[in-house]
Design a protein around this motif. Structure first.
Motif, PDB file in Angstrom:
ATOM      1  N   ARG A  48     -53.870  38.578  67.860  1.00  0.00           N
ATOM      2  CA  ARG A  48     -54.932  38.106  66.979  1.00  0.00           C
ATOM      3  C   ARG A  48     -54.673  38.625  65.574  1.00  0.00           C
ATOM      4  O   ARG A  48     -54.194  39.750  65.399  1.00  0.00           O
ATOM      5  CB  ARG A  48     -56.282  38.632  67.467  1.00  0.00           C
ATOM      6  N   VAL A  49     -54.994  37.824  64.576  1.00  0.00           N
ATOM      7  CA  VAL A  49     -54.912  38.245  63.180  1.00  0.00           C
ATOM      8  C   VAL A  49     -56.326  38.432  62.653  1.00  0.00           C
ATOM      9  O   VAL A  49     -57.166  37.531  62.755  1.00  0.00           O
ATOM     10  CB  VAL A  49     -54.162  37.202  62.324  1.00  0.00           C
ATOM     11  N   ALA A 104     -69.241  47.491  70.435  1.00  0.00           N
ATOM     12  CA  ALA A 104     -69.050  46.429  69.448  1.00  0.00           C
ATOM     13  C   ALA A 104     -67.792  45.656  69.852  1.00  0.00           C
ATOM     14  O   ALA A 104     -66.847  46.240  70.398  1.00  0.00           O
ATOM     15  CB  ALA A 104     -68.887  47.018  68.053  1.00  0.00           C
ATOM     16  N   PHE A 105     -67.784  44.357  69.592  1.00  0.00           N
ATOM     17  CA  PHE A 105     -66.612  43.576  69.975  1.00  0.00           C
ATOM     18  C   PHE A 105     -66.236  42.590  68.883  1.00  0.00           C
ATOM     19  O   PHE A 105     -67.047  42.216  68.037  1.00  0.00           O
ATOM     20  CB  PHE A 105     -66.851  42.820  71.294  1.00  0.00           C
ATOM     21  N   ARG A 106     -64.973  42.184  68.931  1.00  0.00           N
ATOM     22  CA  ARG A 106     -64.479  41.090  68.091  1.00  0.00           C
ATOM     23  C   ARG A 106     -63.598  40.190  68.944  1.00  0.00           C
ATOM     24  O   ARG A 106     -62.807  40.664  69.762  1.00  0.00           O
ATOM     25  CB  ARG A 106     -63.700  41.598  66.873  1.00  0.00           C
ATOM     26  N   LEU A 214     -60.011  41.376  78.742  1.00  0.00           N
ATOM     27  CA  LEU A 214     -59.330  42.091  77.660  1.00  0.00           C
ATOM     28  C   LEU A 214     -57.821  41.992  77.753  1.00  0.00           C
ATOM     29  O   LEU A 214     -57.122  42.137  76.739  1.00  0.00           O
ATOM     30  CB  LEU A 214     -59.750  43.568  77.679  1.00  0.00           C
ATOM     31  N   THR A 215     -57.279  41.762  78.936  1.00  0.00           N
ATOM     32  CA  THR A 215     -55.818  41.728  79.103  1.00  0.00           C
ATOM     33  C   THR A 215     -55.262  40.324  79.340  1.00  0.00           C
ATOM     34  O   THR A 215     -54.075  40.092  79.109  1.00  0.00           O
ATOM     35  CB  THR A 215     -55.381  42.627  80.272  1.00  0.00           C
ATOM     36  N   MET A 216     -56.125  39.390  79.771  1.00  0.00           N
ATOM     37  CA  MET A 216     -55.669  38.027  80.038  1.00  0.00           C
ATOM     38  C   MET A 216     -56.189  37.015  79.025  1.00  0.00           C
ATOM     39  O   MET A 216     -55.675  35.901  78.917  1.00  0.00           O
ATOM     40  CB  MET A 216     -56.077  37.591  81.448  1.00  0.00           C
ATOM     41  N   GLY A 217     -57.225  37.398  78.280  1.00  0.00           N
ATOM     42  CA  GLY A 217     -57.743  36.518  77.239  1.00  0.00           C
ATOM     43  C   GLY A 217     -58.908  35.669  77.685  1.00  0.00           C
ATOM     44  O   GLY A 217     -59.239  35.583  78.862  1.00  0.00           O
ATOM     45  N   LEU A 228     -57.970  36.997  72.320  1.00  0.00           N
ATOM     46  CA  LEU A 228     -57.913  38.455  72.400  1.00  0.00           C
ATOM     47  C   LEU A 228     -59.231  39.066  71.931  1.00  0.00           C
ATOM     48  O   LEU A 228     -59.597  38.957  70.757  1.00  0.00           O
ATOM     49  CB  LEU A 228     -56.760  39.001  71.554  1.00  0.00           C
ATOM     50  N   MET A 229     -59.933  39.703  72.861  1.00  0.00           N
ATOM     51  CA  MET A 229     -61.145  40.456  72.538  1.00  0.00           C
ATOM     52  C   MET A 229     -60.795  41.934  72.460  1.00  0.00           C
ATOM     53  O   MET A 229     -60.064  42.451  73.296  1.00  0.00           O
ATOM     54  CB  MET A 229     -62.223  40.232  73.599  1.00  0.00           C
ATOM     55  N   THR A 230     -61.306  42.602  71.431  1.00  0.00           N
ATOM     56  CA  THR A 230     -61.142  44.051  71.317  1.00  0.00           C
ATOM     57  C   THR A 230     -62.516  44.696  71.203  1.00  0.00           C
ATOM     58  O   THR A 230     -63.473  44.081  70.742  1.00  0.00           O
ATOM     59  CB  THR A 230     -60.288  44.434  70.093  1.00  0.00           C
ATOM     60  N   LEU A 231     -62.604  45.953  71.635  1.00  0.00           N
ATOM     61  CA  LEU A 231     -63.851  46.712  71.627  1.00  0.00           C
ATOM     62  C   LEU A 231     -63.749  47.892  70.703  1.00  0.00           C
ATOM     63  O   LEU A 231     -62.656  48.439  70.483  1.00  0.00           O
ATOM     64  CB  LEU A 231     -64.173  47.194  73.051  1.00  0.00           C
TER      65      LEU A 231
END
Length: 237
Positions: A48-49, A104-106, A214-217, A228-231
């Motif tokens: 992800r950008v 929090a997530f993006r 989080l690992t498979m999308g 791609l989700m990040t926390l």
């Protein structure tokens, strides 16, 4: 699994070229994993950008091994800077996820739905265009993905469901690019994508399902920077 971050030097021509083409950036990301061959059905690589500011453009990558981003540093980073990217073992963090945790997530995603314009015609994938429908797309997937987007306190109980959540939908991008490769068929249609970024807060409801997310999308177009989700700790982005 490993989580890697890389900062682009947006003053460089190479950085601007990569950021203008999801196809080129996908190829550059995959080149960071010499043991993953084209066409492999092995572990997925997500990226992800984040365009936080004109001079702060970050690449995040989640993959099965530690990547080698030397070529990205040489083309689009700061070659004189020691390191050039940061990689962390993702497994300890993933293993600590527990039901009831708040984060929090993006997420950057390609929210689409299937429609049929006329009776008898096959369905066609069509992007959601409005922020309300884009928010609803995520809310419809949250249970299966192992989380619940938190509600905003004090919201009107009669407001539409997507309006009552701690969720910001922003950064819409309408992308159109050629699908490269030596085997590309002559006259092949370009790829068209609508992507948006989601920021908000979530509660973990199913740790195993969230680990898969989080690992498979999540959603489509994962090869082109979606899913791609990040926390981050609650209150941070």
């Amino acid at each position: 699994m490993y989580l890697t971050s890389f900062r682009f030097n947006t003053a460089r021509t190479g950085a601007r070229r990569l950021l203008a083409s999801p196809q080129a950036l996908h190829a550059a990301v995959m080149s960071s994993y010499p043991d993953i061959l084209p066409g492999d059905d092995g572990p997925r690589v997500l990226w992800r950008v984040d365009r936080n500011a004109r001079a702060e453009v970050l690449l995040y990558v989640v993959g099965p091994d530690e990547p080698d981003l030397t070529h990205l540093v040489e083309q689009a980073g700061w070659p004189a800077k020691e390191g050039g990217w940061r990689t962390h073992d993702y497994a300890p963090f993933l293993s600590r996820l527990a039901k009831g945790d708040v984060w929090a997530f993006r997420l950057t995603a390609n929210p689409v739905h299937s429609i049929r314009r006329r009776d008898g015609e096959p369905t066609k994938l069509t992007p959601h265009i409005t922020p309300r429908h884009q928010a609803r797309w995520l809310l419809q997937r949250q249970e299966a993905a192992g989380f619940r987007v938190l509600e905003r306190p004090g919201e009107d109980d009669h407001a539409p469901e997507e309006d009552g959540h701690d969720l910001l939908v922003h950064g819409r991008r309408d992308l159109r690019f050629g699908k490269g490769g030596a085997g590309r068929a002559a006259g092949a249609k370009p790829v068209s994508l609508v992507t948006v970024t989601y920021d908000g807060h979530l509660e973990v409801t199913d740790p195993d399902a969230l680990r898969r997310t989080l690992t498979m999308g999540l959603g489509r177009a994962r090869a082109y920077g979606c899913g791609l989700m990040t926390l981050a700790p609650a209150g941070k982005r």
